[in-house]
Design an enzyme around this catalytic site. Structure first.
Site, PDB file in Angstrom:
ATOM      1  N   ASN A  10     -50.635  27.172  31.074  1.00  0.00           N
ATOM      2  CA  ASN A  10     -50.856  26.749  29.967  1.00  0.00           C
ATOM      3  C   ASN A  10     -50.531  24.934  29.577  1.00  0.00           C
ATOM      4  O   ASN A  10     -50.994  24.353  28.171  1.00  0.00           O
ATOM      5  CB  ASN A  10     -51.118  27.050  27.964  1.00  0.00           C
ATOM      6  N   ARG A  17     -52.331  21.271  23.035  1.00  0.00           N
ATOM      7  CA  ARG A  17     -51.655  22.272  22.407  1.00  0.00           C
ATOM      8  C   ARG A  17     -51.175  21.964  21.704  1.00  0.00           C
ATOM      9  O   ARG A  17     -49.745  21.752  22.333  1.00  0.00           O
ATOM     10  CB  ARG A  17     -50.992  22.869  23.899  1.00  0.00           C
ATOM     11  N   ASN A  73     -40.714  23.999  34.017  1.00  0.00           N
ATOM     12  CA  ASN A  73     -40.647  25.016  32.990  1.00  0.00           C
ATOM     13  C   ASN A  73     -41.811  26.372  33.128  1.00  0.00           C
ATOM     14  O   ASN A  73     -43.051  26.202  33.143  1.00  0.00           O
ATOM     15  CB  ASN A  73     -41.539  23.731  31.818  1.00  0.00           C
ATOM     16  N   GLU A  97     -33.618  24.946  34.074  1.00  0.00           N
ATOM     17  CA  GLU A  97     -35.139  25.606  33.712  1.00  0.00           C
ATOM     18  C   GLU A  97     -34.735  24.495  32.223  1.00  0.00           C
ATOM     19  O   GLU A  97     -33.935  24.210  32.246  1.00  0.00           O
ATOM     20  CB  GLU A  97     -34.269  26.979  32.890  1.00  0.00           C
ATOM     21  N   HIS A  99     -37.638  23.356  28.780  1.00  0.00           N
ATOM     22  CA  HIS A  99     -38.398  23.382  28.129  1.00  0.00           C
ATOM     23  C   HIS A  99     -38.630  22.624  27.109  1.00  0.00           C
ATOM     24  O   HIS A  99     -38.122  21.777  27.476  1.00  0.00           O
ATOM     25  CB  HIS A  99     -37.992  24.824  27.138  1.00  0.00           C
TER      26      HIS A  99
END
Ligand code: DQA
Length: 144
Positions: A10, A17, A73, A97, A99
């Site tokens: 996504n 979004r 991500n 990592e 976000h």
């Protein structure tokens, strides 16, 4: 130095979004922003996005010997994917990592990352700057 930017499901819809959570920039905007930052540090970057878990696993496996680090991500797979976690542990390519949103301030299920324990560390909640901070974290880690 070569760094792979991996983006999960996504994230190809960024910009459209849930802009209240993820902002108005598209993934292409983020890539352009990171390419500029990477140029300053003389880092070669590749961007890859997939909505398919196995394709992300394949890309992590293929990163061994081809990339010095991964900035990832994993999107929703953060919270579900033993396969992505195991792939990082298997190849031992240093991984950061990241976000866009702060996963620790959202729903309970987002507070758990199955993938972060396989990573050097986690950057979360800085909008698209999480990508830049991820680049810097990987760069500093590799420089030692
Ligand atoms: C995300 C956070 C995840 O919980 C979510 O599933 C995403 C995006 C972020 O960048 O904030 O798709 O990884």
């Amino acid at each position: 130095m070569k760094i792979l930017f991996l983006n999960g499901p996504n994230l190809n819809l960024l910009g459209l979004r849930e802009p209240d959570k993820y902002g108005n920039n598209t993934l292409q905007d983020i890539e352009a922003f990171i390419r500029k930052e990477a140029l300053k540090l003389n880092i070669e970057v590749e961007f890859y996005q997939s909505n398919i878990e196995g394709e992300i696993v394949n890309k992590i496996q293929a990163a061994k010997g081809n990339f010095d680090a991964i900035v990832m991500n994993p999107a929703a797979y953060t919270h579900t994917s033993v396969a992505i976690r195991d792939a990082i542990l298997a190849v031992q390519v240093p991984t950061v990592e990241i976000h866009i949103s702060n996963i620790h301030t959202r729903e309970e299920f987002r507070k758990i990352s199955l993938t972060a324990p396989a990573c050097i560390g986690q950057i979360t909640g800085f909008g698209i700057n999480s990508y830049k901070l991820g680049l810097i974290a990987a760069f500093d880690y590799l420089k030692g």
